[in-house]
Design a protein around this motif. Structure first.
Motif, PDB file in Angstrom:
ATOM      1  N   PRO A  93     -11.082  -2.717 -11.073  1.00  0.00           N
ATOM      2  CA  PRO A  93     -10.151  -3.565 -11.835  1.00  0.00           C
ATOM      3  C   PRO A  93     -10.461  -5.057 -11.745  1.00  0.00           C
ATOM      4  CG  PRO A  93      -9.117  -2.774  -9.826  1.00  0.00           C
ATOM      5  CD  PRO A  93     -10.416  -2.054  -9.941  1.00  0.00           C
ATOM      6  N   LYS A  94     -10.294  -5.725 -12.867  1.00  0.00           N
ATOM      7  CA  LYS A  94     -10.499  -7.166 -12.942  1.00  0.00           C
ATOM      8  C   LYS A  94      -9.194  -7.926 -12.769  1.00  0.00           C
ATOM      9  CE  LYS A  94     -11.811 -10.755 -16.310  1.00  0.00           C
ATOM     10  NZ  LYS A  94     -12.305 -11.008 -17.686  1.00  0.00           N
ATOM     11  N   TYR A  95      -8.107  -7.403 -13.328  1.00  0.00           N
ATOM     12  CA  TYR A  95      -6.843  -8.133 -13.359  1.00  0.00           C
ATOM     13  C   TYR A  95      -5.930  -7.793 -12.168  1.00  0.00           C
ATOM     14  CZ  TYR A  95      -8.344  -9.030 -18.155  1.00  0.00           C
ATOM     15  OH  TYR A  95      -9.070  -9.398 -19.260  1.00  0.00           O
ATOM     16  N   ILE A  96      -5.645  -6.517 -11.959  1.00  0.00           N
ATOM     17  CA  ILE A  96      -4.779  -6.123 -10.849  1.00  0.00           C
ATOM     18  C   ILE A  96      -5.670  -5.660  -9.708  1.00  0.00           C
ATOM     19  CG2 ILE A  96      -2.914  -4.630 -10.068  1.00  0.00           C
ATOM     20  CD1 ILE A  96      -1.910  -4.482 -12.892  1.00  0.00           C
ATOM     21  N   GLN A  97      -5.821  -6.516  -8.733  1.00  0.00           N
ATOM     22  CA  GLN A  97      -6.766  -6.278  -7.647  1.00  0.00           C
ATOM     23  C   GLN A  97      -6.051  -5.781  -6.395  1.00  0.00           C
ATOM     24  OE1 GLN A  97      -8.792 -10.011  -7.084  1.00  0.00           O
ATOM     25  NE2 GLN A  97      -9.933  -9.846  -8.994  1.00  0.00           N
ATOM     26  N   THR A  98      -6.717  -4.892  -5.682  1.00  0.00           N
ATOM     27  CA  THR A  98      -6.226  -4.430  -4.385  1.00  0.00           C
ATOM     28  C   THR A  98      -6.757  -5.346  -3.286  1.00  0.00           C
ATOM     29  OG1 THR A  98      -6.149  -2.112  -5.104  1.00  0.00           O
ATOM     30  CG2 THR A  98      -6.197  -2.531  -2.727  1.00  0.00           C
ATOM     31  N   VAL A  99      -5.855  -5.828  -2.456  1.00  0.00           N
ATOM     32  CA  VAL A  99      -6.242  -6.596  -1.272  1.00  0.00           C
ATOM     33  C   VAL A  99      -6.021  -5.670  -0.088  1.00  0.00           C
ATOM     34  CG1 VAL A  99      -5.822  -8.667   0.110  1.00  0.00           C
ATOM     35  CG2 VAL A  99      -5.520  -8.743  -2.378  1.00  0.00           C
ATOM     36  N   TRP A 100      -7.096  -5.122   0.426  1.00  0.00           N
ATOM     37  CA  TRP A 100      -7.004  -4.067   1.421  1.00  0.00           C
ATOM     38  C   TRP A 100      -6.211  -4.507   2.648  1.00  0.00           C
ATOM     39  CZ3 TRP A 100      -7.857   0.358  -0.595  1.00  0.00           C
ATOM     40  CH2 TRP A 100      -8.761   0.481  -1.641  1.00  0.00           C
ATOM     41  N   GLY A 101      -5.243  -3.655   3.011  1.00  0.00           N
ATOM     42  CA  GLY A 101      -4.405  -3.942   4.164  1.00  0.00           C
ATOM     43  C   GLY A 101      -3.252  -4.870   3.876  1.00  0.00           C
ATOM     44  N   ALA A 102      -3.170  -5.384   2.635  1.00  0.00           N
ATOM     45  CA  ALA A 102      -2.111  -6.356   2.302  1.00  0.00           C
ATOM     46  C   ALA A 102      -1.308  -5.941   1.079  1.00  0.00           C
ATOM     47  CB  ALA A 102      -2.714  -7.734   2.086  1.00  0.00           C
ATOM     48  N   GLY A 103      -1.958  -5.509   0.005  1.00  0.00           N
ATOM     49  CA  GLY A 103      -1.213  -5.155  -1.198  1.00  0.00           C
ATOM     50  C   GLY A 103      -2.010  -5.409  -2.461  1.00  0.00           C
ATOM     51  N   TYR A 104      -1.341  -5.987  -3.465  1.00  0.00           N
ATOM     52  CA  TYR A 104      -1.953  -6.219  -4.766  1.00  0.00           C
ATOM     53  C   TYR A 104      -1.719  -7.665  -5.218  1.00  0.00           C
ATOM     54  CZ  TYR A 104      -1.607  -1.105  -4.902  1.00  0.00           C
ATOM     55  OH  TYR A 104      -1.698   0.228  -4.604  1.00  0.00           O
ATOM     56  N   ARG A 105      -2.627  -8.139  -6.080  1.00  0.00           N
ATOM     57  CA  ARG A 105      -2.445  -9.443  -6.706  1.00  0.00           C
ATOM     58  C   ARG A 105      -2.997  -9.386  -8.117  1.00  0.00           C
ATOM     59  NH1 ARG A 105      -6.939 -12.731  -3.205  1.00  0.00           N
ATOM     60  NH2 ARG A 105      -8.780 -11.634  -3.982  1.00  0.00           N
ATOM     61  N   PHE A 106      -2.486 -10.274  -8.955  1.00  0.00           N
ATOM     62  CA  PHE A 106      -2.965 -10.396 -10.334  1.00  0.00           C
ATOM     63  C   PHE A 106      -3.905 -11.586 -10.446  1.00  0.00           C
ATOM     64  CE2 PHE A 106      -2.796 -12.103 -14.608  1.00  0.00           C
ATOM     65  CZ  PHE A 106      -2.984 -10.970 -15.390  1.00  0.00           C
TER      66      PHE A 106
END
Length: 231
Positions: free
Chosen positions: A216-229
């Motif tokens: 994914p380009k827009y909704i990214q996974t931040v491992w161990g933390a969550g998601y960001r746009f």
């Protein structure tokens, strides 16, 4: 001069917070209980609320929920509790940040300035308001009145919670949210279910907006933390 509302029942702590904020050119008012805090916050033109967790009348969680439903300004929660569940719950109800007692006055001022700067950046930077209450960011246009979202001019077929989730992530671009925080913000603290619902909706959104949902380009996974746009 930016106005700060302190909702704090300990008069000594509130006075110290006020003094240091005033030294740094903020105008400050104090409310000593949750009920008065809600009334003041909704009647005054404040740019940030400094909200204690343990309050008489109404606790900080209840106050935060009420204010977030009416106000679009930073809420900085102050707590003596260090359990992660309190932090997650507070952020899920709409608090923008938290600070744990005891803290230094300089840390408090720095956190206030940081949250105000971030708020102004999001309001005046990447996110712009178009006609008909639309929000534009990058290739996305989200209309909050018609509840429609567009990507590069193409309307997206979104269910209600998918729309709510996309809207929330877009207006909070570059900020990482845990699954718990997203669940409480979009579905509500009292909703029946669990945070696995968030992952399901994230995957559905990616299928609809990403060229390659697996990367994914827009909704990214931040491992161990969550998601960001990322716009």
């Amino acid at each position: 001069m930016k106005k700060i509302l302190i909702i704090e029942d300990d008069s000594a702590i509130a006075s110290i917070e006020r003094d240091y904020l005033e030294i740094n050119q903020f105008a400050v008012e104090i409310a000593e209980d949750g009920i008065t805090g809600v009334e003041k916050a909704l009647s005054g033109q404040f740019q940030l609320v400094l909200l204690d967790l343990m309050l008489p009348g109404e606790d900080g969680f209840s106050v935060c929920r009420k204010l977030r439903g009416k106000l679009d300004i930073p809420i900085l929660m102050v707590t003596a509790k260090q359990e992660d569940i309190d932090k997650i719950r507070g952020l899920g109800l709409g608090a923008d940040d938290y600070i744990i007692k005891p803290f230094s006055p300089s840390e408090l001022v720095a956190r206030v300035k940081s949250n105000l700067a971030q708020y102004e950046r999001l309001k005046g930077g990447n996110v712009t308001m178009a006609q008909n209450s639309s929000i534009e960011m990058g290739p996305f246009v989200i209309n909050t009145q018609s509840h429609r979202a567009y990507l590069k001019g193409r309307e997206l077929d979104l269910k209600k919670k998918e729309f709510d989730l996309l809207y929330f992530l877009v207006v909070n671009a570059d900020i990482v949210f845990s699954k718990d925080s997203l669940y409480e913000r979009i579905w509500g603290y009292d909703a029946v279910g669990d945070n696995a619902t968030v992952a399901v909706h994230i995957n559905r959104l990616r299928d609809k907006i990403e060229e390659d949902p697996g990367n994914p380009k827009y909704i990214q996974t931040v491992w161990g933390a969550g998601y960001r746009f990322k716009p």
